[in-house]
Design a protein around this motif. Sequence first.
Motif, PDB file in Angstrom:
ATOM      1  N   TYR A 142     -16.127  -9.126   2.508  1.00 18.08           N
ATOM      2  CA  TYR A 142     -16.742  -8.689   1.477  1.00 18.08           C
ATOM      3  C   TYR A 142     -17.041  -9.926   0.804  1.00 18.08           C
ATOM      4  O   TYR A 142     -16.313 -10.838   0.345  1.00 18.08           O
ATOM      5  CB  TYR A 142     -15.751  -7.862   0.373  1.00 18.08           C
ATOM      6  N   LEU A 143     -18.014  -9.753  -0.399  1.00 22.99           N
ATOM      7  CA  LEU A 143     -18.397 -10.943  -1.259  1.00 22.99           C
ATOM      8  C   LEU A 143     -17.669 -10.912  -2.298  1.00 22.99           C
ATOM      9  O   LEU A 143     -17.020 -11.828  -2.791  1.00 22.99           O
ATOM     10  CB  LEU A 143     -19.943 -10.820  -1.542  1.00 22.99           C
ATOM     11  N   ARG A 144     -17.284  -9.735  -2.647  1.00 25.45           N
ATOM     12  CA  ARG A 144     -16.209  -9.478  -3.980  1.00 25.45           C
ATOM     13  C   ARG A 144     -15.705  -8.183  -3.652  1.00 25.45           C
ATOM     14  O   ARG A 144     -16.217  -7.163  -3.096  1.00 25.45           O
ATOM     15  CB  ARG A 144     -17.061  -9.555  -5.213  1.00 25.45           C
ATOM     16  N   GLN A 145     -14.436  -8.061  -4.024  1.00 29.82           N
ATOM     17  CA  GLN A 145     -13.631  -6.818  -3.689  1.00 29.82           C
ATOM     18  C   GLN A 145     -13.179  -6.184  -5.113  1.00 29.82           C
ATOM     19  O   GLN A 145     -12.889  -7.052  -6.062  1.00 29.82           O
ATOM     20  CB  GLN A 145     -12.618  -7.070  -2.806  1.00 29.82           C
ATOM     21  N   LYS A 146     -13.054  -5.054  -5.161  1.00 32.08           N
ATOM     22  CA  LYS A 146     -12.300  -4.024  -6.259  1.00 32.08           C
ATOM     23  C   LYS A 146     -11.535  -3.158  -5.823  1.00 32.08           C
ATOM     24  O   LYS A 146     -11.510  -2.918  -4.516  1.00 32.08           O
ATOM     25  CB  LYS A 146     -13.483  -3.798  -7.318  1.00 32.08           C
ATOM     26  N   ALA A 147     -11.052  -2.343  -6.788  1.00 30.43           N
ATOM     27  CA  ALA A 147     -10.081  -1.254  -6.151  1.00 30.43           C
ATOM     28  C   ALA A 147     -10.820  -0.232  -5.418  1.00 30.43           C
ATOM     29  O   ALA A 147     -11.978   0.083  -5.906  1.00 30.43           O
ATOM     30  CB  ALA A 147      -9.405  -0.322  -7.384  1.00 30.43           C
ATOM     31  N   PRO A 148     -10.377   0.392  -4.639  1.00 29.17           N
ATOM     32  CA  PRO A 148     -11.105   1.644  -4.021  1.00 29.17           C
ATOM     33  C   PRO A 148     -11.693   2.744  -4.778  1.00 29.17           C
ATOM     34  O   PRO A 148     -11.133   2.978  -6.029  1.00 29.17           O
ATOM     35  CB  PRO A 148     -10.133   2.229  -2.763  1.00 29.17           C
ATOM     36  N   SER A 149     -12.643   3.275  -4.596  1.00 38.30           N
ATOM     37  CA  SER A 149     -13.506   4.340  -5.522  1.00 38.30           C
ATOM     38  C   SER A 149     -12.517   5.779  -5.269  1.00 38.30           C
ATOM     39  O   SER A 149     -12.878   6.563  -6.035  1.00 38.30           O
ATOM     40  CB  SER A 149     -14.680   4.639  -4.928  1.00 38.30           C
ATOM     41  N   MET A 150     -11.655   5.682  -4.224  1.00 33.81           N
ATOM     42  CA  MET A 150     -10.928   7.059  -4.089  1.00 33.81           C
ATOM     43  C   MET A 150      -9.864   6.916  -3.263  1.00 33.81           C
ATOM     44  O   MET A 150      -9.313   5.720  -2.986  1.00 33.81           O
ATOM     45  CB  MET A 150     -11.861   8.283  -3.232  1.00 33.81           C
ATOM     46  N   VAL A 151      -8.871   7.898  -3.422  1.00 34.87           N
ATOM     47  CA  VAL A 151      -7.766   7.724  -2.848  1.00 34.87           C
ATOM     48  C   VAL A 151      -7.471   9.090  -1.869  1.00 34.87           C
ATOM     49  O   VAL A 151      -7.509  10.294  -2.650  1.00 34.87           O
ATOM     50  CB  VAL A 151      -6.207   7.759  -3.700  1.00 34.87           C
ATOM     51  N   PRO A 152      -7.185   9.257  -0.599  1.00 37.72           N
ATOM     52  CA  PRO A 152      -6.942  10.442  -0.123  1.00 37.72           C
ATOM     53  C   PRO A 152      -5.848  11.230  -0.425  1.00 37.72           C
ATOM     54  O   PRO A 152      -5.040  10.527  -0.852  1.00 37.72           O
ATOM     55  CB  PRO A 152      -6.913   9.839   1.507  1.00 37.72           C
ATOM     56  N   LYS A 153      -5.949  12.496  -0.135  1.00 34.53           N
ATOM     57  CA  LYS A 153      -4.989  13.557  -0.494  1.00 34.53           C
ATOM     58  C   LYS A 153      -3.940  13.387   0.574  1.00 34.53           C
ATOM     59  O   LYS A 153      -3.897  13.356   1.800  1.00 34.53           O
ATOM     60  CB  LYS A 153      -5.652  14.838  -0.485  1.00 34.53           C
ATOM     61  N   ILE A 154      -2.703  13.562   0.042  1.00 35.36           N
ATOM     62  CA  ILE A 154      -1.608  13.315   0.959  1.00 35.36           C
ATOM     63  C   ILE A 154      -1.017  14.797   1.503  1.00 35.36           C
ATOM     64  O   ILE A 154      -1.333  15.713   0.486  1.00 35.36           O
ATOM     65  CB  ILE A 154      -0.147  13.080   0.267  1.00 35.36           C
ATOM     66  N   THR A 155      -1.026  15.144   2.726  1.00 37.51           N
ATOM     67  CA  THR A 155      -0.626  16.377   3.167  1.00 37.51           C
ATOM     68  C   THR A 155       0.559  15.954   3.917  1.00 37.51           C
ATOM     69  O   THR A 155       1.110  15.103   4.596  1.00 37.51           O
ATOM     70  CB  THR A 155      -1.631  16.919   4.359  1.00 37.51           C
ATOM     71  N   ILE A 156       1.547  17.206   4.146  1.00 35.08           N
ATOM     72  CA  ILE A 156       2.960  17.102   4.890  1.00 35.08           C
ATOM     73  C   ILE A 156       2.868  17.789   6.285  1.00 35.08           C
ATOM     74  O   ILE A 156       2.222  18.611   6.436  1.00 35.08           O
ATOM     75  CB  ILE A 156       3.762  17.912   3.800  1.00 35.08           C
ATOM     76  N   LYS A 157       3.020  16.741   7.106  1.00 36.94           N
ATOM     77  CA  LYS A 157       2.769  16.970   8.489  1.00 36.94           C
ATOM     78  C   LYS A 157       3.963  17.565   9.073  1.00 36.94           C
ATOM     79  O   LYS A 157       4.190  18.555   9.697  1.00 36.94           O
ATOM     80  CB  LYS A 157       2.344  15.885   9.408  1.00 36.94           C
ATOM     81  N   LYS A 158       5.306  16.888   8.934  1.00 35.65           N
ATOM     82  CA  LYS A 158       6.655  17.407   9.268  1.00 35.65           C
ATOM     83  C   LYS A 158       7.547  17.464   8.098  1.00 35.65           C
ATOM     84  O   LYS A 158       7.673  16.376   7.443  1.00 35.65           O
ATOM     85  CB  LYS A 158       7.084  16.747  10.499  1.00 35.65           C
ATOM     86  N   ASN A 159       8.435  18.425   7.918  1.00 36.67           N
ATOM     87  CA  ASN A 159       9.522  18.462   6.810  1.00 36.67           C
ATOM     88  C   ASN A 159      10.755  18.919   7.798  1.00 36.67           C
ATOM     89  O   ASN A 159      10.730  19.916   8.164  1.00 36.67           O
ATOM     90  CB  ASN A 159       9.071  19.406   5.810  1.00 36.67           C
ATOM     91  N   TRP A 160      11.573  18.043   7.782  1.00 31.95           N
ATOM     92  CA  TRP A 160      12.963  18.573   8.300  1.00 31.95           C
ATOM     93  C   TRP A 160      14.125  17.896   7.255  1.00 31.95           C
ATOM     94  O   TRP A 160      13.709  17.287   6.251  1.00 31.95           O
ATOM     95  CB  TRP A 160      13.130  17.907   9.768  1.00 31.95           C
ATOM     96  N   GLN A 161      15.400  18.181   7.579  1.00 28.40           N
ATOM     97  CA  GLN A 161      16.469  18.237   6.648  1.00 28.40           C
ATOM     98  C   GLN A 161      16.363  16.868   5.808  1.00 28.40           C
ATOM     99  O   GLN A 161      16.276  17.123   4.689  1.00 28.40           O
ATOM    100  CB  GLN A 161      17.669  18.154   7.384  1.00 28.40           C
ATOM    101  N   SER A 162      16.357  15.861   6.302  1.00 24.88           N
ATOM    102  CA  SER A 162      16.478  14.506   5.251  1.00 24.88           C
ATOM    103  C   SER A 162      15.136  13.598   5.736  1.00 24.88           C
ATOM    104  O   SER A 162      14.986  12.560   5.026  1.00 24.88           O
ATOM    105  CB  SER A 162      17.795  13.797   5.336  1.00 24.88           C
ATOM    106  N   HIS A 163      14.116  14.252   6.025  1.00 23.47           N
ATOM    107  CA  HIS A 163      13.154  13.291   6.400  1.00 23.47           C
ATOM    108  C   HIS A 163      11.682  14.353   6.305  1.00 23.47           C
ATOM    109  O   HIS A 163      11.696  15.421   6.581  1.00 23.47           O
ATOM    110  CB  HIS A 163      13.004  12.709   7.966  1.00 23.47           C
TER     111      HIS A 163
END
Length: 836
Positions: A516-537
């Motif tokens: 990149y010639l110059r960089q800046k912060a991204p224009s968007m942040v992806p949405k977090i989704t929960i793939k697995k959910n177990w007792q302490s993880h």
Amino acid sequence: MIATWVSVIVMLVAFVDGARDEDDKQPPAKIQMSSSVVLLGSPVTANCTIRDDFALAVGQAAHIEWHLGDHFLPSSPGANESSRVSQVVIPSFNHTRAFLTCSVRASTSQVLGGVEIRAGYPPVAPQNLSCQTNLTTPNTLTCRWDPGQQETHLPTIYTLHTEIRDRNENHSYDLQPGVHHYVIPRSGFSFFLEIGVYVKAANELGQATSAPLLLEPVSAAKFDAPTITNIEAVSRKFGCLKLHWSLSRHQVWLQDYRLNLEVRCKTADSNQWNPQPVLMSRAKTKPVDLCRLLNGTRYNMQLRIRYRQSPWSEWSGVRSGVTLESAPTGRPNLWMKVSRDEMHEQLNIHLFWKPSKQFHANSQNVSYTVMAQKPSGEKGMVCSTTGNYCSFQTSIKAKKVYLRAVNAAGKSPPIEVWIHQPKAVSALSRVSVVPQDDQSLLVQWKSLFSPSVTGFVVEWKPLLNTDISSTQFEMTDRNQTSLILTDNFEPYKPYGISVYPRFKDGIGLPQTVNAYLRQKAPSMVPKITIKKNWQSHVELTWDEIPLDKRNGIIKSYKVFYWNEKGVVKVANADPKESKVVLTNLDDVSLYQAFLMVSTFGGSLNGSTITFETEPFDAFSVLMIASASLVGLLLSIIFFVLSCSSKHKRMKGRFWPVVPDPANSSIKRWTSESTQDSYLASDSEEPNPVYLSHLSFLDLPVKPSKENHDDLWLNSSENSSDLGESICGSPFLPVYSGSNSDSVPYATVVFSDPCSSPTPSGPPVYLRSESTQPLLESEESFTPKCYQNAANVGKLTEQCFFGSSHDCIAEEGKDLKILWDDFPLLRALAINDSEID
């Protein structure tokens, strides 16, 4: 300090006013010194003399004191010989402005007189005097100078002086303090007469004069930007353009004077002007020819003018013109990318070209043709385009193709382009790209030592533009390991940059990076989704950020999460992956989290999500189920192995040998056929046993009620056939089960009466193990062990099928068979007469 001076001045004024009223308005004391303006840092001497008739001093001994501002100054030694005269010496006066006062002290202290002392420096000679003539209405001559770097701390007056020697005219112009330029009106000079100009600076400590400037006002004139009226090709002269130009309307009266011209040009597709403008001296406002240009090329041109050594005018507006066309000449820079198609035995080729110092299209409208064989007419043409590339397929055995440039004036000679197979060899270990400035990128690479490397190819293209025509390239030699790319690079846009090693017989494997010639912060942040959910993880995932929204190279993904306790934790994710696993979470707790994406130009936070950990997760259930399944499998395997080791015993238990009653006859049974091996235990030897089968092979006709008793009395008429005697036995009970076609049968198990040893127990009477539904009642055929009881109370063995040497009744004892107790065995009774 200022407040002290003000109070001293007020006191002096009040005292002087009072003295004037009382003593004819004469000051009580007089201070004498050489000058009230002194050189800064020089010594100062002052004398204070009190009047003889000063009322405050009559009949009293007065003592004179000195003050500089609010500082006390001691008197000089020997100065107080008279109580009315005092002297003070200041070795170095370091104030730019201060009040010196003398006062008398008797019962009280009273100021008698004072003086203001100012200090500074004399002026320096003005520097860099220059004058410029304005040829527009009104005509003026503006002169400017530099007062110097040293501050005088004193008011300085500047005066501008002019002298026209041919007319003996002298003029001076006074300036306001702090002004260092002056505009001389048209009446004060002549355009073509030499004029002398100098500047004088003066203050209370002295004066200074600048070096005189001699000039001809017209030579100091800055002309207005000229105008290019037309550009045309010179007839019969290749590479020449004729420029027509004119002065502005305010300066058209100077068109007959010889002026200096400077012309600069550039090709229409270039972004930079020719660094060396073309100078044309003493040219009048007539058309000028500019030659040594490329044929058939469009040029943009500008010019500027001046008179002798006057300042250059501003550049004129841009006009363009095209030189005469001619056939293309030279060889362009070429770049060929080759890949193999093994399935179709072909080569996929991308051929790029661009102008070089040796190649000249000599036309604005040029096209290119690519041919698979040396052209004879247009045979073998695989591509014809006006662009800068050609994509085609050719045989895997092809060695070269030919490129030709064509315009309206002719064709270039065919250019051979050799086809080299790609080489699976890399001569590069590292490629890096960093911004050089706001318009260029610096590409650096490290080359592995290889004597067969002849150079490198640097290729770049915008990743958001999939058009192959946007591909650019540059060639370097083998000793070069860096290159500055200058192109229309846009900030925050990704570019793919590849470096290829060139060999004598092909192109090696490239190293590719994104930049990149110059960089800046991204224009968007992806949405977090929960793939697995177990007792302490908890495993969190997110989608990849689109390339046009990144605005830079992704440096890191960070997930910030916290529970009700408010302790914030951070989990770092691999920039190449789009997931992270949060570990060591509290059971049944509510958590919040958000994702932060960072580039080398900034960071951006995403939205916050909420999730809850589970008390008993699927992972634990899976572990328990897995353990149970493993235990069950081990039990089954153990059971199968156990059964295999006792195959015959298990077979006898679950799959006994049952004869078919429909195909059996008791008279055909022999001892061999009824013999089976019976093992009392695993350690015993096989013991033959005999099976005596009781079968009802034919279903008798149901008797009538009146002769029911006779059925059982006719059983002994014919006993030669055991089967028939059994069927006709009077002891046969009537079977009235639901299945009228089924016949009950039984088996008596006993040892060989002759060859076997005396059995230790009575014979066993068993029910048949047949699965056929022959018997209705289960109770009538329950297996039991029967023994015969003698009348005398002793147990005797019952012999079947006649006597033998091992089975003989004791003499003197009658054997009485209780057939009533064994109704089923009554059919086996054999009379003595039959035995005989």
